[in-house]
Design an enzyme around this catalytic site. Structure first.
Site, PDB file in Angstrom:
ATOM      1  N   ASN A  91       0.801  -1.211   0.000  1.00 54.02           N
ATOM      2  CA  ASN A  91       0.000   0.000   0.000  1.00 54.02           C
ATOM      3  C   ASN A  91       0.844   1.276   0.000  1.00 54.02           C
ATOM      4  OD1 ASN A  91      -2.697   1.463   0.676  1.00 54.02           O
ATOM      5  ND2 ASN A  91      -1.300   2.106   2.300  1.00 54.02           N
ATOM      6  N   SER A 144      -3.937   2.449  -8.867  1.00 54.52           N
ATOM      7  CA  SER A 144      -4.765   3.651  -8.882  1.00 54.52           C
ATOM      8  C   SER A 144      -5.407   3.783 -10.252  1.00 54.52           C
ATOM      9  CB  SER A 144      -3.890   4.886  -8.599  1.00 54.52           C
ATOM     10  OG  SER A 144      -4.565   6.084  -8.917  1.00 54.52           O
ATOM     11  N   TYR A 157       3.841   9.244 -10.540  1.00 48.53           N
ATOM     12  CA  TYR A 157       2.834   8.460  -9.831  1.00 48.53           C
ATOM     13  C   TYR A 157       2.115   7.515 -10.785  1.00 48.53           C
ATOM     14  CZ  TYR A 157      -1.324   7.414  -7.028  1.00 48.53           C
ATOM     15  OH  TYR A 157      -2.326   6.778  -6.354  1.00 48.53           O
ATOM     16  N   ALA A 159       3.062   6.392 -13.709  1.00 46.21           N
ATOM     17  CA  ALA A 159       3.969   5.377 -14.251  1.00 46.21           C
ATOM     18  C   ALA A 159       4.209   4.254 -13.257  1.00 46.21           C
ATOM     19  CB  ALA A 159       5.297   6.024 -14.652  1.00 46.21           C
ATOM     20  N   LYS A 161       2.263   3.388 -10.708  1.00 49.52           N
ATOM     21  CA  LYS A 161       1.034   2.643 -10.444  1.00 49.52           C
ATOM     22  C   LYS A 161       0.676   1.730 -11.615  1.00 49.52           C
ATOM     23  CE  LYS A 161       0.228   4.068  -6.318  1.00 49.52           C
ATOM     24  NZ  LYS A 161       0.269   3.118  -5.171  1.00 49.52           N
TER      25      LYS A 161
END
Length: 258
Positions: A91, A144, A157, A159, A161
């Site tokens: 997470n 996401s 972010y 890339a 995810k």
């Protein structure tokens, strides 16, 4: 429904954050022994304390996932204390980048790759082989909507995810014959108590959130509990035939509508 998590150990990275803390609470409520791993000790201890106050079992672990040796030592210590990790919820992640490509900060890019992607690899590398040896395990990667469809000003972010999707599917292939499943959760924006506000009231609080709510077919935003309930199911005994899947928690915002 009994999710069959009694006697299982669940390690949640970024467990001190909003989604991670809810993951810990729900997994513990389902009977799992929870390991709250975070780089912020105060937050991790607070979450572990809340779990124990509610009658669950929790351990606090402070670790920087970008430090590969520290991760290896940490997982060794967790294994000695709990007997092994049965459920890994990847997470932890950074989500604060906001810049167009021409102005993007190289240091932010490198940091997000190190935390969101390599950090996930570092901890999974220490946990996954032992799951396969024991013949049971659950890997859950937190991606996401930005990993599916991109995010304006969120190059690093988005890339990372997106990369977690490929990483999770690869683990699904490698774990399939060893009783280990791997799935990916891809939430849209989750906003806690703000999700209870009707759109006209939400506009007074945050116009950006209100625009997203209006674009969502359900006309509302999600909560951390919406994500954590799915995580608990994917961690369960009942989800044993589900692997390699990307499951959105989106209120339908990813659907084509007009």
């Amino acid at each position: 429904m009994d999710f069959g998590l009694d006697g299982k150990t669940a390690l949640v990275t970024g467990g001190g954050g909003r989604i991670g803390s809810e993951d810990c609470a729900v997994l513990a409520a389902e009977g799992a022994e929870v390991v709250v791993l975070d780089v912020a000790e105060d937050q991790a201890e607070s979450v572990a304390g809340d779990v124990e106050d509610d009658g669950g079992t929790a351990h606090t672990v402070v670790c920087d996932l970008t430090d590969r040796e520290a991760v290896a030592d940490t997982i060794t210590a967790v294994r000695e204390e709990t007997g092994g990790v049965d459920v890994l919820v990847n997470n932890a992640g950074m989500v604060d980048a906001r810049s167009r490509m021409e102005d993007y900060d190289d240091d932010v890019w490198d940091r997000d790759i190190a935390v969101n992607l390599t950090g996930t690899y570092n901890v999974t590398r220490q946990v996954f082989p032992a799951m396969c040896e024991r013949g049971w395990g659950r890997i859950i990667n937190m991606s996401s909507m930005a990993g599916w469809q991109g995010g304006f000003g969120q190059a690093s972010y988005s890339a990372t995810k997106a990369a977690l999707v490929g990483f999770g599917k690869t683990l699904a292939l490698e774990g399939a014959q060893h009783g280990v499943t791997s799935n990916v959760v891809a939430p849209s924006i989750v906003v806690g108590a703000l999700a209870d506000l009707p759109v006209d009231q939400l506009e007074q609080v945050d116009e950006h959130f209100a625009r997203i709510a209006k674009a969502t077919p359900m006309r509302e935003l999600g909560t951390e509990a919406d994500v954590a309930n799915l995580v608990a199911y994917l961690a369960s005994e009942q989800s044993s035939y589900i692997t390699g899947q990307v499951v959105g928690v989106t209120g339908g915002i990813d659907l084509f509508s007009f």
